[in-house]
Scaffold this active site. Structure first.
Site, PDB file in Angstrom:
ATOM      1  N   GLU A 171      51.924  42.828  50.958  1.00 32.91           N
ATOM      2  CA  GLU A 171      52.517  44.100  50.529  1.00 32.91           C
ATOM      3  C   GLU A 171      52.914  44.128  49.052  1.00 32.91           C
ATOM      4  OE1 GLU A 171      54.184  45.275  54.969  1.00 32.91           O
ATOM      5  OE2 GLU A 171      55.625  44.844  53.364  1.00 32.91           O
ATOM      6  N   GLU A 260      49.062  43.780  59.506  1.00 30.81           N
ATOM      7  CA  GLU A 260      50.466  43.825  59.939  1.00 30.81           C
ATOM      8  C   GLU A 260      50.901  45.237  60.268  1.00 30.81           C
ATOM      9  OE1 GLU A 260      53.567  41.967  57.433  1.00 30.81           O
ATOM     10  OE2 GLU A 260      54.861  43.619  58.066  1.00 30.81           O
TER      11      GLU A 260
END
Length: 558
Positions: A171, A260
């Protein structure tokens, strides 16, 4: 560190909850009842698997029993086939990942890794939207960071864990408590440094599958060459934004993974709420059918909102995931099926191991009768596995297939998986399988047994030569007509093309064989070709300098 992460995740949760409400579209409405048409010849993506992350640095390791539950595929087990692990910035902590990773690999799972931060001596602070303590990788440390990732790959390999892939950064566009990367910084690293990593490379793992993070990689040939898997997280991502046309255009030979998510929320003790947990199956359905993801990876495997409860038992969210993970195994291929045949009904279909698997979700509050039609394949009966408010993954009653179709009752607010052995009914049957290493003429090719998973006594590896060939000399057909020719093959990466000849005549030019992910991961590709009654020859010839490893062909009537 943990408290900061928890605070960040709570903030993340608030954002995701709002985004989920605002962005995820309502189920489309169907105007009239219709069948689910499953076209077994219309192949989509190869499935790598389903799984989640283990994070002993943050919440403690899975126990030995919990590893069995997660990665075993027996009764009361999840059947997970992918494990995600953490690349700690401190090398002294890498040992914490070994036990669960080795247990997952022993069960046949793939293992990949993601870093949150580089080592502290490689980072610097900068001003990110007013936050002067934000962190980024120093521009003069890109090569050192690539070596850090290589060191992790080597450490794991030396300790019995062969990583399938490693990510550049978790991320990079949601890094309030870890390391930020801009799209330009990610592009620079992918162009100049990712090629030195001795493992498949995943990038960019955007928080919400924001295409501005990955578009630059896809549009740069050098960066794209160094990316093996486009990884994405789907927090708050609308189903309308799941499709990625640029990847379809530019990503040939690359894999597309969802690495994810938790969905629909991470509320405490929400793992067993129903029908909320049914939304997990609905999210997975869209990930497979709208995004064409090849992998679906949950956040924590064991958590009060995850697939495994804190006591190690499987939650209702886990039951929803298991309807996919237990039956759709690595190397299976999604095939075309009617996505939304009736109001509140959502279906997807897959094939592999000479089986067809159909996952059907009924989000409605009433039971529904649904008809299914198999095209380009037959079965005698289907078994059913049901998850609803009162059942976990419970065996249902076997259903007979008549003239390629069957009708099933889908309980209210449920997910049902149907599994059938192909070719066991009347009609075309299973066809005939012809091994590549037996009774064939090989040109610049050789039979091998190096890579596992083959059938028969081996497989054929083309030598690095143009016009290398395999010819099957005794393909028998009782009647003339167009036949399905199904190749079982393996190809670690890239795309390789073959010409197909029948009885000395080229019938297909440059048919593409996409990557299966490893030389021991076998997939199927089906083409159609006209054949004569009696004995035929079938030949495949390389059109570049290489071809996939070929295990066998299966020839059957359409």
């Amino acid at each position: 560190m943990i408290s900061r992460v928890k605070k960040s995740l709570c903030t993340l949760l608030a954002c995701v909850t709002v985004l989920s409400v605002m962005m995820v579209p309502a189920p489309p409405k169907a105007s009239a009842a219709s069948d689910v048409n499953v076209n077994l010849s219309a192949e989509k993506q190869v499935i790598r698997g389903f799984g989640g992350i283990n994070f002993p640095a943050w919440i403690g390791d899975l126990t030995a029993a919990q590893r069995e539950t997660a990665f075993g595929n027996g009764a009361n087990q999840l059947g997970f086939s992918i494990l995600r692990i953490y690349v700690d910035d401190n090398k002294n902590n890498w040992y914490k990942e070994l036990d669960t990773a080795k247990a997952a690999i022993a069960k046949g799972a793939l293992v990949f890794a993601s870093p949150w931060n580089p080592p502290s001596d490689m980072t610097e602070t900068f001003n990110h939207d007013g936050d002067t303590s934000a962190k980024r990788l120093r521009y003069d440390k890109y090569a050192a960071y690539a070596q850090h990732l290589n060191d992790f790959v080597t450490y794991m390999k030396n300790n019995g864990v062969e990583l399938y892939a490693i990510s550049v950064q978790n991320e990079p566009d949601y890094a309030h408590t870890w390391t930020w990367w801009t799209p330009a910084e990610m592009l620079t690293f992918m162009k100049n440094n990712a090629g030195s990593i001795n493992c498949r490379v995943i990038a960019p793992e955007s928080f919400s599958y924001l295409k501005n993070m990955s578009d630059p990689i896809l549009n740069d040939s050098q960066a794209l060459a160094n990316m093996d898997i486009l990884g994405a997280h789907t927090y708050g991502t609308s189903f309308n934004n799941f499709a990625y046309p640029l990847f379809k255009q530019k990503g040939t030979g690359k894999e597309l993974w969802m690495t994810e998510v938790y969905y629909p929320n991470s509320n405490n003790n929400s793992a067993n709420l129903w029908p909320e947990a049914l939304e997990v199956a609905y999210h997975m359905h869209n990930a497979m059918t709208e995004a064409d993801f090849q992998a679906y990876v949950w956040w924590y495997i064991r958590r009060q909102y995850g697939p495994m409860n804190e006591d190690g038992t499987i939650s209702k969210r886990g039951d929803s995931m298991a309807q996919f993970s237990k039956f759709i195994r690595p190397g299976y291929v999604r095939v075309d099926a009617t996505k939304n045949p009736n109001t509140n009904i959502y279906t997807s279909a897959y094939k592999g191991d000479n089986k067809v698997v159909i996952v059907a979700i009924n989000k409605g509050t009433s039971a529904a009768s649904q008809s299914f039609v198999l095209q380009n394949g037959t079965a005698a009966s289907v078994s059913a596995w049901i998850t609803d408010a009162g059942r976990k993954v419970a065996a249902g009653t076997s259903i007979n297939v008549s003239n390629g179709s069957f009708t099933a009752q889908l309980p209210a607010q449920s997910v049902t998986t149907f599994v059938a052995a192909l070719g066991s009914g009347s009609g075309t049957g299973t066809g005939t399988t012809y091994e590549a290493e037996t009774d064939t003429a090989l040109t610049a090719a050789a039979a091998e047994t190096i890579n596992a998973g083959y059938t028969g006594s081996g497989y054929v590896n083309f030598n690095a030569a143009t016009d290398a060939a395999i010819q099957w000399n005794s393909v028998y057909c009782a009647v003339a007509g167009t036949k399905n020719v199904k190749f079982r093959y393996a190809l670690e990466s890239g795309t390789r093309n073959l010409d197909v000849y029948v009885n000395g005549t080229k019938v297909i030019s440059n048919t593409a064989f996409a990557a299966t992910g490893s030389w021991s991961t076998w997939a199927e590709k089906t083409v159609q070709a006209a054949m004569n009654a009696g004995t035929n020859t079938v030949k495949v010839v390389t059109t570049g300098t290489e071809g996939p490893n070929v295990d066998s062909i299966n020839v059957s009537a359409q």
